[in-house]
Design an enzyme around this catalytic site. Structure first.
Site, PDB file in Angstrom:
ATOM      1  N   LYS A  25       0.836  -1.366   0.151  1.00 23.85           N
ATOM      2  CA  LYS A  25      -0.018  -0.337  -0.072  1.00 23.85           C
ATOM      3  C   LYS A  25       0.958   1.284  -0.138  1.00 23.85           C
ATOM      4  O   LYS A  25       0.788   2.198   0.850  1.00 23.85           O
ATOM      5  CB  LYS A  25      -1.016   0.005   1.044  1.00 23.85           C
ATOM      6  CG  LYS A  25      -2.044  -1.033   0.948  1.00 23.85           C
ATOM      7  CD  LYS A  25      -3.392  -1.007   2.211  1.00 23.85           C
ATOM      8  CE  LYS A  25      -3.687  -2.198   2.170  1.00 23.85           C
ATOM      9  NZ  LYS A  25      -2.977  -3.402   2.741  1.00 23.85           N
TER      10      LYS A  25
HETATM   11  O1  LIG Z   1      -9.304  -3.121   2.783  1.00 21.35           O
HETATM   12  C1  LIG Z   1      -8.535  -3.583   2.900  1.00 21.35           C
HETATM   13  C2  LIG Z   1      -7.223  -3.558   2.264  1.00 21.35           C
HETATM   14  C3  LIG Z   1      -6.253  -4.466   2.577  1.00 21.35           C
HETATM   15  N1  LIG Z   1      -6.457  -5.309   3.594  1.00 21.35           N
HETATM   16  C4  LIG Z   1      -5.238  -6.472   3.773  1.00 21.35           C
HETATM   17  O2  LIG Z   1      -5.794  -7.829   3.484  1.00 21.35           O
HETATM   18  C5  LIG Z   1      -5.429  -8.670   4.509  1.00 21.35           C
HETATM   19  C6  LIG Z   1      -6.651  -9.486   5.019  1.00 21.35           C
HETATM   20  O3  LIG Z   1      -6.139 -10.006   6.140  1.00 21.35           O
HETATM   21  P1  LIG Z   1      -7.073 -11.137   6.913  1.00 21.35           P
HETATM   22  O4  LIG Z   1      -6.466 -11.583   7.941  1.00 21.35           O
HETATM   23  O5  LIG Z   1      -7.830 -12.020   5.785  1.00 21.35           O
HETATM   24  O6  LIG Z   1      -8.306 -10.208   7.301  1.00 21.35           O
HETATM   25  C7  LIG Z   1      -4.629  -7.812   5.494  1.00 21.35           C
HETATM   26  O7  LIG Z   1      -3.176  -8.156   5.384  1.00 21.35           O
HETATM   27  C8  LIG Z   1      -4.994  -6.730   5.233  1.00 21.35           C
HETATM   28  O8  LIG Z   1      -3.752  -5.556   5.186  1.00 21.35           O
HETATM   29  C9  LIG Z   1      -7.890  -5.458   4.090  1.00 21.35           C
HETATM   30  O9  LIG Z   1      -7.905  -6.192   4.917  1.00 21.35           O
HETATM   31  N2  LIG Z   1      -8.852  -4.798   3.724  1.00 21.35           N
END
Ligand SMILES: O=c1ccn([C@@H]2O[C@H](COP(=O)(O)O)[C@@H](O)[C@H]2O)c(=O)[nH]1
Length: 213
Positions: A25
């Site tokens: 990001k």
């Molecule tokens: O809106 C957003 C943008 C990025 N993320 C990223 O995705 C993963 C989701 O992780 P989980 O453990 O499956 O919740 C995480 O690394 C965030 O940085 C997001 O969740 N939402």
């Protein structure tokens, strides 16, 4: 850094065709963005990165220069606070456009090399569907199923294109923390396979599965 290096190198060894997305990001002024793009693509060799385009077009332009590398722009987040700004109505093309839609439209305009995708949360299927209809041919990276509680079925239906493709549905903690015990590796593998199978099941139900199409 060492763990990341080993992870990337392992994926390249065992799954050379896998697309590796560096979820960094990045978002900064142009010259800094250029240095970040060099690091993400030149040093880390990621196939795609995530960026935050709050800084506007010049803040993501350096990432777009190589058409063989993908750039996923954070458009509508999955987290509870993401609507604080991203759902604000702004005057853009058509009065009262939510900011995330303005972002999606801008990305469609900037996508002259066809290497932009958007990040939209599975926890907001309404917004996901809105972005999909604004950008019918763009890859969408969809976090929020698993630990964040987003519903998989609606994420598949709202996020895929008309052929049931172009949605990368992500679960991180649901996979890497599938087990706290010594079987963590096999548990992670099983969790990832279950997620894949569940996605494919929805696609099959809609006649859009990998075997049926
Ligand atoms: O809106 C957003 C943008 C990025 N993320 C990223 O995705 C993963 C989701 O992780 P989980 O453990 O499956 O919740 C995480 O690394 C965030 O940085 C997001 O969740 N939402």
């Amino acid at each position: 850094m060492e763990a990341l290096e080993r992870t990337v190198s392992h994926i390249r060894d065992v799954a050379p065709d896998a697309v590796i997305i560096g979820d960094a990001k990045r978002g900064d002024i142009g010259p800094s963005a250029r240095a970040y793009a060099k690091a993400m693509f030149g040093f880390w060799d990621f196939d795609a990165v995530t960026v935050n385009a709050w800084g506007g077009s010049d803040s993501i332009e350096p990432f777009l220069e190589d058409p063989t590398r993908g750039v996923f722009v954070w458009c509508r987040g999955s987290n509870p606070g993401s609507g604080d700004f991203q759902d604000l109505l702004v005057d853009g093309k058509g009065e009262g456009t939510p900011l995330y839609e303005a972002m999606a439209r801008a990305c469609a305009d900037w996508n002259t090399s066809g290497n932009i995708g958007l990040v939209v949360g599975a926890t907001v299927p309404g917004q996901l569907a809105a972005v999909r209809s604004l950008c019918p041919d763009m890859p969408l990276l969809i976090p929020g199923v698993g630990a964040q509680g987003g519903e998989l079925e609606s994420a598949v239906r709202a996020g895929c294109d008309s052929k049931g493709r172009l949605a990368l549905i992500n679960s991180s903690r649901g996979v890497i923390y599938a087990s706290p015990s010594a079987d963590f590796a096999s548990a992670a593998s099983e969790a990832a396979s279950r997620l894949r199978d569940s996605i494919n099941h929805v696609l099959e139900q809609d006649g859009l599965g990998w075997l049926s199409s």
